[in-house]
Structures are given as C-alpha cells and as structure tokens.
Design a protein around this motif. Structure first.
Motif, PDB file in Angstrom:
ATOM      1  N   ILE A   7       0.863  -1.260   0.079  1.00 50.83           N
ATOM      2  CA  ILE A   7      -0.193  -0.056  -0.135  1.00 50.83           C
ATOM      3  C   ILE A   7       0.837   1.236  -0.186  1.00 50.83           C
ATOM      4  CG2 ILE A   7      -0.241   0.081   2.478  1.00 50.83           C
ATOM      5  CD1 ILE A   7      -3.232   0.864   2.132  1.00 50.83           C
ATOM      6  N   GLY A   8       0.223   2.271  -0.630  1.00 53.30           N
ATOM      7  CA  GLY A   8       0.997   3.612  -0.704  1.00 53.30           C
ATOM      8  C   GLY A   8       0.224   4.819  -0.328  1.00 53.30           C
ATOM      9  N   GLN A   9       0.742   5.823  -0.040  1.00 53.64           N
ATOM     10  CA  GLN A   9      -0.088   7.186   0.215  1.00 53.64           C
ATOM     11  C   GLN A   9       0.633   8.172  -0.420  1.00 53.64           C
ATOM     12  OE1 GLN A   9      -0.346   8.153   4.404  1.00 53.64           O
ATOM     13  NE2 GLN A   9      -2.369   8.099   3.926  1.00 53.64           N
ATOM     14  N   GLY A  10      -0.283   9.126  -0.956  1.00 51.25           N
ATOM     15  CA  GLY A  10       0.166  10.446  -1.597  1.00 51.25           C
ATOM     16  C   GLY A  10      -0.852  11.410  -1.357  1.00 51.25           C
ATOM     17  N   PHE A  11      -0.045  12.664  -1.515  1.00 48.99           N
ATOM     18  CA  PHE A  11      -0.686  14.008  -1.145  1.00 48.99           C
ATOM     19  C   PHE A  11      -0.261  15.101  -2.097  1.00 48.99           C
ATOM     20  CE2 PHE A  11      -0.504  18.202   0.935  1.00 48.99           C
ATOM     21  CZ  PHE A  11      -1.770  18.325   1.544  1.00 48.99           C
ATOM     22  N   ALA A  59       3.618   2.795  -3.167  1.00 50.69           N
ATOM     23  CA  ALA A  59       3.344   1.417  -3.157  1.00 50.69           C
ATOM     24  C   ALA A  59       4.337   0.346  -3.791  1.00 50.69           C
ATOM     25  CB  ALA A  59       1.791   1.134  -3.454  1.00 50.69           C
ATOM     26  N   ALA A  60       4.549   0.853  -4.880  1.00 47.84           N
ATOM     27  CA  ALA A  60       5.418  -0.141  -5.784  1.00 47.84           C
ATOM     28  C   ALA A  60       7.185   0.480  -5.367  1.00 47.84           C
ATOM     29  CB  ALA A  60       5.275   0.376  -7.184  1.00 47.84           C
ATOM     30  N   GLY A  61       7.155   1.406  -4.611  1.00 42.26           N
ATOM     31  CA  GLY A  61       8.839   1.810  -4.197  1.00 42.26           C
ATOM     32  C   GLY A  61       9.269   2.277  -5.408  1.00 42.26           C
ATOM     33  N   LEU A  62       8.533   3.055  -6.015  1.00 37.87           N
ATOM     34  CA  LEU A  62       9.249   3.755  -7.374  1.00 37.87           C
ATOM     35  C   LEU A  62       9.258   5.278  -7.462  1.00 37.87           C
ATOM     36  CD1 LEU A  62       7.438   1.558 -10.096  1.00 37.87           C
ATOM     37  CD2 LEU A  62       9.887   1.147  -9.338  1.00 37.87           C
ATOM     38  N   GLY A  63       9.513   5.756  -6.095  1.00 37.62           N
ATOM     39  CA  GLY A  63       9.743   7.247  -5.971  1.00 37.62           C
ATOM     40  C   GLY A  63       8.162   8.031  -5.991  1.00 37.62           C
ATOM     41  N   ASP A  64       8.278   9.110  -6.404  1.00 41.48           N
ATOM     42  CA  ASP A  64       6.965   9.958  -6.346  1.00 41.48           C
ATOM     43  C   ASP A  64       6.879  10.594  -7.788  1.00 41.48           C
ATOM     44  OD1 ASP A  64       8.833  11.996  -6.575  1.00 41.48           O
ATOM     45  OD2 ASP A  64       8.817  12.218  -4.250  1.00 41.48           O
ATOM     46  N   ILE A  65       5.818  11.427  -7.864  1.00 42.54           N
ATOM     47  CA  ILE A  65       5.507  12.074  -9.078  1.00 42.54           C
ATOM     48  C   ILE A  65       6.820  13.017  -9.667  1.00 42.54           C
ATOM     49  CG2 ILE A  65       4.478  14.099  -8.089  1.00 42.54           C
ATOM     50  CD1 ILE A  65       2.347  13.918 -10.237  1.00 42.54           C
ATOM     51  N   HIS A  92       4.075   2.515 -16.258  1.00 46.68           N
ATOM     52  CA  HIS A  92       5.483   2.360 -15.611  1.00 46.68           C
ATOM     53  C   HIS A  92       5.418   1.266 -14.521  1.00 46.68           C
ATOM     54  CE1 HIS A  92       9.315   4.066 -14.144  1.00 46.68           C
ATOM     55  NE2 HIS A  92       8.988   4.136 -12.720  1.00 46.68           N
ATOM     56  N   LEU A  93       4.227   1.425 -13.665  1.00 45.02           N
ATOM     57  CA  LEU A  93       4.053   0.205 -12.670  1.00 45.02           C
ATOM     58  C   LEU A  93       4.357  -1.163 -13.105  1.00 45.02           C
ATOM     59  CD1 LEU A  93       3.313   2.451 -10.776  1.00 45.02           C
ATOM     60  CD2 LEU A  93       1.620   0.955  -9.732  1.00 45.02           C
ATOM     61  N   ARG A  94       3.524  -1.368 -14.319  1.00 42.30           N
ATOM     62  CA  ARG A  94       3.577  -2.722 -14.979  1.00 42.30           C
ATOM     63  C   ARG A  94       4.728  -3.089 -15.565  1.00 42.30           C
ATOM     64  NH1 ARG A  94      -1.996  -0.633 -15.917  1.00 42.30           N
ATOM     65  NH2 ARG A  94      -1.289   0.331 -17.726  1.00 42.30           N
ATOM     66  N   ALA A  95       5.693  -2.134 -16.133  1.00 35.42           N
ATOM     67  CA  ALA A  95       6.890  -2.195 -16.745  1.00 35.42           C
ATOM     68  C   ALA A  95       7.853  -2.678 -15.505  1.00 35.42           C
ATOM     69  CB  ALA A  95       7.467  -1.019 -17.334  1.00 35.42           C
ATOM     70  N   HIS A  96       7.553  -2.540 -14.418  1.00 34.64           N
ATOM     71  CA  HIS A  96       8.461  -2.892 -13.271  1.00 34.64           C
ATOM     72  C   HIS A  96       7.820  -3.994 -12.475  1.00 34.64           C
ATOM     73  CE1 HIS A  96      10.336   1.074 -14.198  1.00 34.64           C
ATOM     74  NE2 HIS A  96      11.229   0.339 -13.617  1.00 34.64           N
ATOM     75  N   GLY A  97       6.834  -4.787 -12.976  1.00 39.91           N
ATOM     76  CA  GLY A  97       6.253  -6.054 -12.371  1.00 39.91           C
ATOM     77  C   GLY A  97       5.135  -5.740 -11.341  1.00 39.91           C
ATOM     78  N   ILE A 155      -5.579  13.532  -0.860  1.00 45.11           N
ATOM     79  CA  ILE A 155      -4.709  12.554  -0.425  1.00 45.11           C
ATOM     80  C   ILE A 155      -5.329  11.263  -1.000  1.00 45.11           C
ATOM     81  CG2 ILE A 155      -6.391  12.177   1.599  1.00 45.11           C
ATOM     82  CD1 ILE A 155      -3.712  11.644   3.683  1.00 45.11           C
ATOM     83  N   ALA A 156      -4.467  10.527  -1.152  1.00 44.57           N
ATOM     84  CA  ALA A 156      -4.893   9.093  -1.892  1.00 44.57           C
ATOM     85  C   ALA A 156      -4.064   7.784  -1.160  1.00 44.57           C
ATOM     86  CB  ALA A 156      -4.462   9.235  -3.398  1.00 44.57           C
ATOM     87  N   SER A 157      -4.720   6.712  -1.171  1.00 38.96           N
ATOM     88  CA  SER A 157      -4.011   5.541  -0.786  1.00 38.96           C
ATOM     89  C   SER A 157      -4.446   4.583  -1.996  1.00 38.96           C
ATOM     90  CB  SER A 157      -4.863   4.857   0.399  1.00 38.96           C
ATOM     91  OG  SER A 157      -4.735   5.776   1.334  1.00 38.96           O
ATOM     92  N   ALA A 158      -3.141   3.875  -2.252  1.00 46.76           N
ATOM     93  CA  ALA A 158      -3.348   2.957  -3.456  1.00 46.76           C
ATOM     94  C   ALA A 158      -2.702   1.445  -2.811  1.00 46.76           C
ATOM     95  CB  ALA A 158      -2.486   3.259  -4.462  1.00 46.76           C
ATOM     96  N   LEU A 159      -3.370   0.300  -3.479  1.00 41.72           N
ATOM     97  CA  LEU A 159      -3.027  -1.093  -3.197  1.00 41.72           C
ATOM     98  C   LEU A 159      -2.289  -1.414  -4.450  1.00 41.72           C
ATOM     99  CD1 LEU A 159      -2.830  -3.295  -1.150  1.00 41.72           C
ATOM    100  CD2 LEU A 159      -4.988  -4.027  -2.132  1.00 41.72           C
ATOM    101  N   VAL A 160      -1.153  -1.831  -4.764  1.00 46.59           N
ATOM    102  CA  VAL A 160      -0.585  -2.486  -5.720  1.00 46.59           C
ATOM    103  C   VAL A 160      -0.206  -3.865  -5.593  1.00 46.59           C
ATOM    104  CG1 VAL A 160       0.337  -0.374  -6.706  1.00 46.59           C
ATOM    105  CG2 VAL A 160       1.704  -1.810  -5.698  1.00 46.59           C
ATOM    106  N   GLY A 161      -0.312  -4.837  -6.467  1.00 47.74           N
ATOM    107  CA  GLY A 161       0.152  -6.073  -6.567  1.00 47.74           C
ATOM    108  C   GLY A 161       1.312  -6.323  -7.110  1.00 47.74           C
ATOM    109  N   ASN A 162       2.275  -7.288  -6.622  1.00 52.00           N
ATOM    110  CA  ASN A 162       3.508  -7.709  -7.303  1.00 52.00           C
ATOM    111  C   ASN A 162       3.347  -9.290  -7.509  1.00 52.00           C
ATOM    112  OD1 ASN A 162       6.035  -8.576  -8.062  1.00 52.00           O
ATOM    113  ND2 ASN A 162       7.013  -7.202  -6.479  1.00 52.00           N
TER     114      ASN A 162
END
Length: 171
Positions: A7-11, A59-65, A92-97, A155-162
């Motif tokens: 899970i990740g959070q953004g603002f 959530a993907a550990g890929l930084g921020d905007i 970008h998320l899909r390209a990183h699995g 504010i946002a929350s997102a769930l991503v799968g790997n």
C-alpha cells in the motif's frame, strides 16, 4: 518467492490561480467549467490525480511524481493533463512488475463540488489507473488554506500487487 501486495499514500496541494488568470479547473481527471479559476502549477494542477500518482508509485517503491515526471516548467509533466500522467504511471508500474489493484482519493476543499460528477470522475480515474478508484470529498469547515478558499488538496491511498514477488521484475 511468492507475489504480494503493498500500500502507498500520496498527497498534493495547489493554490488557486488569481481571478482572471484564465486557468481551467481540472480535478479528478475532469474539467470543471463554471467553478472558478483553476490552480497554479506546471501541469493542469489536478491534485486528485497527482496524489493518486504518488500513492501508486509509493506502493511500488518507485519514488514519486517528481521522480517520474520531473519538477518545473521544463519537466516532462509540464503542460500535461492528469489522466495521461496517470496512464503513464500505470504503464510504468506494470513495466516494473506491479499491477494497480485499487485506490481511494479524497479531495479536500470548497470547490469544485465533487458529488454531482463523482461517478464520471471515478470512471475516468479507474480507466486511466487500470484499477477501481473511489473518490470522496470533504471541506475543512473554513479552517486552513482550503477552508479559506485559497487552494485545494487531495490525499490518496493505493494498493498494488506484485504477482512475481520480485520487485522490478517484468511480468
């Protein structure tokens, strides 16, 4: 090694442009005509989309905007509308699995009034993100910069799968 979810959070927050500036108001992927000036920013200033992008990347550990699009008037994101930015983020998320699974965004401010177009905004956000996105809105009862009508935040929350279980692995 099995797959998992994270899970990740953004603002994000932006100041409204001054009256007469001619900025269109974009929120949750939609243009809101007749709701006053838009926000200041290098892109369309869609705080709902920007917060969602940060939540997905977090959530993907890929930084921020800023990591993905850069910062400033010469950045990749300068002049872009939110939905193409969100689509590029999902790619970008899909390209990183990683696969977006679900997300929630809350807009904080006096305008625009989200309720009348909530379903339309959720459909636009969901299509661009590649997962179900729910949208809510609230005010701060005249407290702070959003309550005084100086700007808007989200504010946002997102769930991503790997599914592969290996960060950065292509599917």
């Amino acid at each position: 090694m099995g797959g998992g979810t994270s899970i990740g959070q953004g603002f994000d927050a932006h100041r409204f442009a001054p009256d007469g500036a001619g900025r269109e108001l974009w929120m949750a992927g939609l243009r809101w005509d007749g709701q006053g000036e838009g926000v200041e920013g290098d892109s369309d200033g869609d705080v709902a989309v920007h917060a969602l992008i940060d939540a997905l990347l977090s959530a993907a550990g890929l930084g921020d905007i800023g990591t993905l699009f850069g910062v400033g008037e010469d950045s990749l994101g300068a002049g872009m509308h939110g939905l193409p930015m969100l689509e590029r983020t999902a790619d970008h998320l899909r390209a990183h699995g990683f696969v977006p699974a679900s997300a929630s965004v809350c807009v904080i401010g006096n305008r625009p009034r989200i309720g009348a177009r909530r379903r339309q905004a959720e459909e636009a956000l969901s299509a661009a993100a590649g997962c179900r996105v729910s949208l809510t809105a609230t005010t701060t009862d005249r407290m702070g910069f959003t309550g005084r009508g100086e700007g808007v935040a989200a504010i946002a929350s997102a769930l991503v799968g790997n599914p592969s279980g290996i960060p950065g692995a292509a599917l």
